[in-house]
Write an enzyme that holds these catalytic residues in place. Structure first.
Site, PDB file in Angstrom:
ATOM      1  N   GLY A   1       6.228   2.748  13.530  1.00  0.00           N
ATOM      2  CA  GLY A   1       6.652   1.805  14.552  1.00  0.00           C
ATOM      3  C   GLY A   1       6.316   2.202  15.976  1.00  0.00           C
TER       4      GLY A   1
ATOM      5  CG  ASN B   1       0.950   0.235  17.834  1.00  0.00           C
ATOM      6  OD1 ASN B   1       0.292   0.198  18.869  1.00  0.00           O
ATOM      7  ND2 ASN B   1       0.611   0.998  16.803  1.00  0.00           N
TER       8      ASN B   1
ATOM      9  CE  LYS C   1      -0.214 -10.586  -5.124  1.00  0.00           C
ATOM     10  NZ  LYS C   1      -0.995 -11.509  -5.943  1.00  0.00           N
TER      11      LYS C   1
ATOM     12  CG  MET D   1       0.442  -0.713   6.301  1.00  0.00           C
ATOM     13  SD  MET D   1      -0.936  -1.026   7.434  1.00  0.00           S
ATOM     14  CE  MET D   1      -2.205  -0.075   6.609  1.00  0.00           C
ATOM     15  NE  ARG D   2       4.737  -5.537   1.427  1.00  0.00           N
ATOM     16  CZ  ARG D   2       4.864  -5.302   0.120  1.00  0.00           C
ATOM     17  NH1 ARG D   2       4.244  -6.074  -0.753  1.00  0.00           N
ATOM     18  NH2 ARG D   2       5.613  -4.318  -0.307  1.00  0.00           N
TER      19      ARG D   2
ATOM     20  CG  ASN E   1      -3.555  -7.131  11.945  1.00  0.00           C
ATOM     21  OD1 ASN E   1      -2.536  -6.461  11.752  1.00  0.00           O
ATOM     22  ND2 ASN E   1      -4.742  -6.744  11.504  1.00  0.00           N
TER      23      ASN E   1
ATOM     24  CG  HIS F   1      -8.115  -3.102  12.061  1.00  0.00           C
ATOM     25  ND1 HIS F   1      -7.603  -2.920  10.788  1.00  0.00           N
ATOM     26  CD2 HIS F   1      -9.308  -2.473  12.086  1.00  0.00           C
ATOM     27  CE1 HIS F   1      -8.471  -2.221  10.072  1.00  0.00           C
ATOM     28  NE2 HIS F   1      -9.514  -1.935  10.834  1.00  0.00           N
TER      29      HIS F   1
HETATM   30  C1  GAR Z   1      -1.609   1.308  13.751  1.00  0.00           C
HETATM   31  O1  GAR Z   1      -2.576   2.299  13.995  1.00  0.00           O
HETATM   32  C2  GAR Z   1      -2.275   0.012  13.369  1.00  0.00           C
HETATM   33  O2  GAR Z   1      -3.490  -0.200  14.018  1.00  0.00           O
HETATM   34  C3  GAR Z   1      -2.469   0.189  11.889  1.00  0.00           C
HETATM   35  O3  GAR Z   1      -1.280   0.823  11.461  1.00  0.00           O
HETATM   36  C4  GAR Z   1      -0.810   1.675  12.499  1.00  0.00           C
HETATM   37  C5  GAR Z   1       0.672   1.430  12.671  1.00  0.00           C
HETATM   38  O4  GAR Z   1       1.249   2.443  13.444  1.00  0.00           O
HETATM   39  N1  GAR Z   1      -2.693  -1.044  11.228  1.00  0.00           N
HETATM   40  C6  GAR Z   1      -3.567  -1.213  10.239  1.00  0.00           C
HETATM   41  O5  GAR Z   1      -4.245  -0.297   9.790  1.00  0.00           O
HETATM   42  C7  GAR Z   1      -3.659  -2.616   9.693  1.00  0.00           C
HETATM   43  N2  GAR Z   1      -4.801  -2.747   8.837  1.00  0.00           N
HETATM   44  P1  GAR Z   1       2.734   2.311  13.990  1.00  0.00           P
HETATM   45  O6  GAR Z   1       3.635   2.028  12.807  1.00  0.00           O
HETATM   46  O7  GAR Z   1       3.017   3.633  14.612  1.00  0.00           O
HETATM   47  O8  GAR Z   1       2.766   1.177  14.990  1.00  0.00           O
END
Ligand code: GAR
Length: 189
Positions: free
Chosen positions: A11, A13, A65, A92-93, A109, A111
């Protein structure tokens, strides 16, 4: 603009978004709810810290999913929040047509690569192993094509000769923590 955050992981982000909101840097956006598909996810601990409801929503029996009864459960819960924007911050789904239709044009989203390079799982590891020197992160609108929707904004990270996978990952996350709140603020205006 009422924002619902979905996440599966630590979390960081979501934390960056909430810190931006606290600091008055999230425009007209307000985070109204956090949902996680994992009961042990760090993202849920942000709720009490920031005074935002943070709730585990089971997505079983599927692992990768959001489908079936769980999809319906998520749609109802998000509708109850009257969400204007759904932010996938490490959720992650894969989302299926039912969810995408219910919130068409309202899902973004994050990425950890410069899409269209390195879509899918472990964008950071993919870029590192490929040996690129310019990497970064992307915020895009979510469509049925996984990591393929219209790009809203990106931030660039340079890989230096003394970087390790760990230092590279840290640079990507730092870039994400700036990019995602800035995009949300801009969308809200
Ligand atoms: C982030 O790096 C995001 O870009 C990635 O998961 C991480 C979440 O980190 N997302 C993906 O890979 C989606 N395909 P967080 O839980 O510390 O925010």
């Amino acid at each position: 603009m009422r924002v619902v955050i979905l996440g599966s992981g630590r979390g960081s982000n979501a934390e960056a978004i909430l810190l931006a909101q606290q600091a008055g840097r999230l425009g007209r956006a307000v985070v109204v709810q956090i949902f996680s598909d994992r009961p042990d996810a760090g993202i849920l601990a942000l709720g009490p810290r920031f005074g935002v409801p943070a709730t585990f929503l089971d997505a079983a029996p599927f692992k990768t999913k959001l489908d079936g009864a769980a999809e319906e459960h998520y749609i109802a819960a998000i509708n109850a929040c009257r969400a204007d924007l759904i932010v996938l911050a490490g959720f992650m789904r894969v989302l299926k047509p039912g969810f995408l239709t219910a919130f068409a044009g309202k899902i973004i989203n994050l990425h950890p690569s410069l899409l269209p390079s390195f879509p899918g799982l472990d964008g950071i590891g993919q870029a590192w192993r490929r040996g690129v020197k310019i990497a970064g992160c992307t915020v895009h609108s979510v469509t049925q094509e996984v990591d393929g929707g219209p790009i809203i904004d990106q931030a660039v990270v340079r890989i230096e000769s003394d970087d390790t996978l760990e230092s590279f990952a840290e640079k990507i996350h730092a870039a994400e923590h700036t990019l995602l709140p800035a995009v949300i603020a801009r969308l809200s205006e």
